[in-house]
Enzyme design. Structure first.
Site, PDB file in Angstrom:
ATOM      1  N   GLY A 185       0.748  -1.376   0.065  1.00 23.04           N
ATOM      2  CA  GLY A 185      -0.004  -0.129  -0.126  1.00 23.04           C
ATOM      3  C   GLY A 185       0.898   1.326   0.259  1.00 23.04           C
ATOM      4  O   GLY A 185       2.005   1.220  -0.055  1.00 23.04           O
ATOM      5  N   PHE A 207      -9.014  -6.020   4.643  1.00 22.80           N
ATOM      6  CA  PHE A 207      -8.797  -5.978   3.282  1.00 22.80           C
ATOM      7  C   PHE A 207      -7.178  -6.523   3.168  1.00 22.80           C
ATOM      8  O   PHE A 207      -6.776  -7.203   2.208  1.00 22.80           O
ATOM      9  CB  PHE A 207      -8.683  -4.604   2.478  1.00 22.80           C
ATOM     10  N   SER A 222      -2.221 -11.780  -2.033  1.00 26.41           N
ATOM     11  CA  SER A 222      -3.382 -11.915  -3.217  1.00 26.41           C
ATOM     12  C   SER A 222      -2.729 -12.173  -4.567  1.00 26.41           C
ATOM     13  O   SER A 222      -3.503 -11.919  -5.459  1.00 26.41           O
ATOM     14  CB  SER A 222      -4.232 -10.757  -3.099  1.00 26.41           C
ATOM     15  N   THR A 275     -13.286 -13.815  -2.293  1.00 24.20           N
ATOM     16  CA  THR A 275     -12.693 -13.866  -3.850  1.00 24.20           C
ATOM     17  C   THR A 275     -13.494 -14.935  -4.687  1.00 24.20           C
ATOM     18  O   THR A 275     -13.692 -15.844  -3.985  1.00 24.20           O
ATOM     19  CB  THR A 275     -11.136 -13.852  -3.910  1.00 24.20           C
ATOM     20  N   TYR A 329      -4.388 -19.452  -2.886  1.00 23.86           N
ATOM     21  CA  TYR A 329      -4.778 -18.259  -2.657  1.00 23.86           C
ATOM     22  C   TYR A 329      -6.338 -18.426  -2.366  1.00 23.86           C
ATOM     23  O   TYR A 329      -6.761 -17.975  -1.326  1.00 23.86           O
ATOM     24  CB  TYR A 329      -4.508 -17.205  -3.806  1.00 23.86           C
ATOM     25  N   LYS A 357      -8.570 -18.133   1.243  1.00 25.73           N
ATOM     26  CA  LYS A 357      -9.741 -17.189   1.615  1.00 25.73           C
ATOM     27  C   LYS A 357     -11.222 -17.990   1.872  1.00 25.73           C
ATOM     28  O   LYS A 357     -11.801 -17.882   2.691  1.00 25.73           O
ATOM     29  CB  LYS A 357     -10.069 -16.347   0.300  1.00 25.73           C
ATOM     30  N   ARG A 366      -2.693 -20.371 -19.231  1.00 26.55           N
ATOM     31  CA  ARG A 366      -2.227 -20.427 -17.697  1.00 26.55           C
ATOM     32  C   ARG A 366      -2.774 -21.592 -17.008  1.00 26.55           C
ATOM     33  O   ARG A 366      -4.272 -21.505 -17.013  1.00 26.55           O
ATOM     34  CB  ARG A 366      -2.249 -19.112 -17.161  1.00 26.55           C
ATOM     35  N   ASP A 419      -6.845 -21.366 -15.359  1.00 29.53           N
ATOM     36  CA  ASP A 419      -7.694 -20.118 -15.855  1.00 29.53           C
ATOM     37  C   ASP A 419      -8.886 -20.793 -16.522  1.00 29.53           C
ATOM     38  O   ASP A 419      -8.778 -21.363 -17.517  1.00 29.53           O
ATOM     39  CB  ASP A 419      -6.835 -19.334 -16.908  1.00 29.53           C
TER      40      ASP A 419
HETATM   41  N1  LIG Z   1      -8.228  -6.502  -6.551  1.00 27.88           N
HETATM   42  C1  LIG Z   1      -9.094  -7.218  -6.916  1.00 27.88           C
HETATM   43  O1  LIG Z   1      -9.467  -7.733  -7.989  1.00 27.88           O
HETATM   44  C2  LIG Z   1      -9.384  -8.343  -5.797  1.00 27.88           C
HETATM   45  C3  LIG Z   1     -10.078  -9.607  -6.296  1.00 27.88           C
HETATM   46  C4  LIG Z   1     -10.540 -10.388  -5.362  1.00 27.88           C
HETATM   47  C5  LIG Z   1     -10.182 -10.499  -3.892  1.00 27.88           C
HETATM   48  N2  LIG Z   1      -9.409  -9.346  -3.391  1.00 27.88           N
HETATM   49  C6  LIG Z   1      -8.968  -9.226  -2.224  1.00 27.88           C
HETATM   50  O2  LIG Z   1      -9.363  -8.102  -1.727  1.00 27.88           O
HETATM   51  C7  LIG Z   1      -8.290  -7.548  -0.801  1.00 27.88           C
HETATM   52  C8  LIG Z   1      -7.745  -6.073  -1.282  1.00 27.88           C
HETATM   53  O3  LIG Z   1      -7.252  -6.358  -2.594  1.00 27.88           O
HETATM   54  P1  LIG Z   1      -6.469  -5.159  -3.180  1.00 27.88           P
HETATM   55  O4  LIG Z   1      -6.514  -5.350  -4.717  1.00 27.88           O
HETATM   56  O5  LIG Z   1      -7.075  -3.633  -2.788  1.00 27.88           O
HETATM   57  O6  LIG Z   1      -4.911  -5.382  -2.563  1.00 27.88           O
HETATM   58  P2  LIG Z   1      -3.798  -4.367  -2.258  1.00 27.88           P
HETATM   59  O7  LIG Z   1      -2.524  -5.551  -2.297  1.00 27.88           O
HETATM   60  O8  LIG Z   1      -3.851  -3.307  -3.138  1.00 27.88           O
HETATM   61  O9  LIG Z   1      -4.201  -4.045  -0.911  1.00 27.88           O
HETATM   62  C9  LIG Z   1      -3.819  -4.806   0.431  1.00 27.88           C
HETATM   63  C10 LIG Z   1      -3.234  -3.920   1.364  1.00 27.88           C
HETATM   64  O10 LIG Z   1      -2.963  -4.805   2.443  1.00 27.88           O
HETATM   65  C11 LIG Z   1      -1.714  -4.554   3.286  1.00 27.88           C
HETATM   66  N3  LIG Z   1      -1.310  -5.395   3.732  1.00 27.88           N
HETATM   67  C12 LIG Z   1      -0.989  -6.839   3.258  1.00 27.88           C
HETATM   68  N4  LIG Z   1      -0.620  -7.969   4.231  1.00 27.88           N
HETATM   69  C13 LIG Z   1      -0.901  -7.002   5.255  1.00 27.88           C
HETATM   70  C14 LIG Z   1      -0.442  -7.168   6.761  1.00 27.88           C
HETATM   71  N5  LIG Z   1       0.001  -8.490   7.024  1.00 27.88           N
HETATM   72  N6  LIG Z   1      -0.537  -6.393   7.621  1.00 27.88           N
HETATM   73  C15 LIG Z   1      -0.767  -5.047   7.442  1.00 27.88           C
HETATM   74  N7  LIG Z   1      -0.997  -4.619   5.875  1.00 27.88           N
HETATM   75  C16 LIG Z   1      -0.850  -5.682   4.905  1.00 27.88           C
HETATM   76  C17 LIG Z   1      -0.750  -3.906   1.929  1.00 27.88           C
HETATM   77  O11 LIG Z   1       0.180  -3.160   2.204  1.00 27.88           O
HETATM   78  C18 LIG Z   1      -1.809  -3.256   0.997  1.00 27.88           C
HETATM   79  O12 LIG Z   1      -1.914  -1.994   1.339  1.00 27.88           O
HETATM   80  C19 LIG Z   1      -7.394  -8.724  -0.495  1.00 27.88           C
HETATM   81  O13 LIG Z   1      -7.656  -9.366   0.406  1.00 27.88           O
HETATM   82  C20 LIG Z   1      -7.525  -9.406  -1.888  1.00 27.88           C
HETATM   83  O14 LIG Z   1      -7.149 -10.643  -1.747  1.00 27.88           O
HETATM   84  C21 LIG Z   1      -9.035  -8.380  -4.554  1.00 27.88           C
END
Ligand SMILES: NC(=O)c1ccc[n+]([C@@H]2O[C@H](COP(=O)([O-])OP(=O)(O)OC[C@H]3O[C@@H](n4cnc5c(N)ncnc54)[C@H](O)[C@@H]3O)[C@@H](O)[C@H]2O)c1
Length: 330
Positions: free
Chosen positions: A37, A74, A78, A118, A142, A146, A282, A285
């Site tokens: 982040g 969140f 991932s 997810t 992954y 979840k 892949r 998929d």
């Molecule tokens: N982006 C997508 O399309 C998508 C799809 C399905 C599920 N998700 C889920 O949604 C969530 C958010 O996804 P995103 O794309 O915003 O991810 P992202 O990586 O942008 O955000 C995750 C944030 O969590 C922080 N983080 C990770 N592990 C940590 C820890 N142990 N302690 C403190 N901070 C931690 C990271 O620094 C990051 O800022 C995730 O759980 C992901 O699995 C995302």
């Protein structure tokens, strides 16, 4: 006014959620260790605690310092491909961090919890549209992590009364229509930002994995949900939790777009071609992965309001053009 704890609130979906909460006048505390982040993505007004969710002591300190109305979780590992190289790390970390947080919430008397789950927990689809009741059979560590996290939360509900909403996101995409936030991952693995970077010359040519699927143009079809609509789903499920019940919802547009359609739309919006090459399929998929969002609509009144591919691509493109170095550029 309510107060919320948001883990991963400096990341892509989390930061958009924090902004929406702050804008409606709620108080927000973010826990993020910034591994992925960005400090600059946390809306002014929200408190950022830089800490690892795995650190029980720091998590306990946060719950001791503030009383929360709900937790949005969140923060997670991932990356699907990485999870296949490090399955034990993914399962351990994603499961135990969810349960550490749930336990701390229960101890503090905060009994509402929203999990970022997810579509990856479905594995290969058993129907055209994925329903909440579709078979759960993850094909990646992954997805498995979840699914286990969801199951852990079931036990926290049964035994401790922790009401949770597991939101099974399909592909989050697009950016804040106000241009304040965007998507900035390193490495980036999502199709739309990769295609935009390829078009802008900020990244390499895109690789299209498989052009011989049983789909109209031979490329995979996915469901892209605008991040603003995804955030709206998070806010709406708070009412469900307030009714004293847990729930699981698929959060997607309900429409699929092929990789080829995305490339064409990115070229159209950017006004320049997207350089790409084709590669082999892949493993893992499925050809088509599209959500049924009927349950979420019915139970929360949610509607996707930014669902057109052109709006999704346009908002992502506008943010990227304004921030070619992402948050590092300020
Ligand atoms: N982006 C997508 O399309 C998508 C799809 C399905 C599920 N998700 C889920 O949604 C969530 C958010 O996804 P995103 O794309 O915003 O991810 P992202 O990586 O942008 O955000 C995750 C944030 O969590 C922080 N983080 C990770 N592990 C940590 C820890 N142990 N302690 C403190 N901070 C931690 C990271 O620094 C990051 O800022 C995730 O759980 C992901 O699995 C995302």
């Amino acid at each position: 006014m309510a107060r919320y704890l948001v883990t991963g609130g400096a990341g892509y979906v989390g930061s958009h959620t924090v902004l929406a909460l702050v804008q409606r006048g709620d108080e927000v505390v973010v826990i993020d260790d910034l591994r992925q982040g960005h400090r600059g993505a946390v809306a002014p007004g929200a408190e950022l605690v830089v800490a690892d969710v795995a650190d029980r002591r720091q998590v306990a300190e946060v719950f001791a310092a503030w009383r929360f109305d709900a937790v949005f979780h969140f923060a997670a590992l991932s990356l699907v491909a990485e999870s296949m190289a490090q399955p034990l790390r993914y399962i351990t970390e994603n499961l135990s961090n969810t349960l550490t947080l749930a336990e701390a919430a229960v101890q503090a008397g905060c009994l509402r919890f929203v999990l970022s789950s997810t579509a990856a927990l479905f594995g290969y689809p058993d129907s055209e549209l994925m329903h909440e009741g579709s078979r759960l059979d993850p094909v990646s560590a992954y997805g498995e992590s979840k699914l286990m996290a969801e199951r852990g939360l079931d036990w926290a509900d049964r035994v401790h009364g922790l009401r949770s909403a597991s939101l099974r996101y399909f592909n989050a995409a697009g950016a804040d229509p106000g241009g304040r936030l965007g998507e900035d991952h390193n490495p980036e693995t999502h199709l739309i930002p990769l295609a935009i970077d390829a078009a802008l010359g900020l990244g390499p040519a895109l690789t299209v994995f498989g052009t011989d699927y049983d789909t109209p143009d031979g490329t995979c079809i996915r469901d892209y949900v605008h991040v603003t609509d995804l955030v709206d789903a998070h806010l709406r499920v708070l009412d469900v939790l307030g009714q004293g019940r847990s729930a699981r919802y698929n959060v997607g547009n309900g429409n699929g777009y092929s990789v080829r359609q995305v490339i064409d739309e990115v070229s159209r919006v950017c006004g320049r071609p997207v350089p790409f090459r084709t590669g082999p399929r892949r493993p893992g998929d499925p050809p088509v992965l599209v959500a049924s969002n009927a349950l979420l609509r019915e139970e929360t009144g949610w509607r996707p309001r930014h669902s057109s591919l052109s709006e999704i691509v346009r908002t992502a493109w506008e943010w990227r053009v304004a921030h070619p170095r992402g948050y590092r550029g300020g």
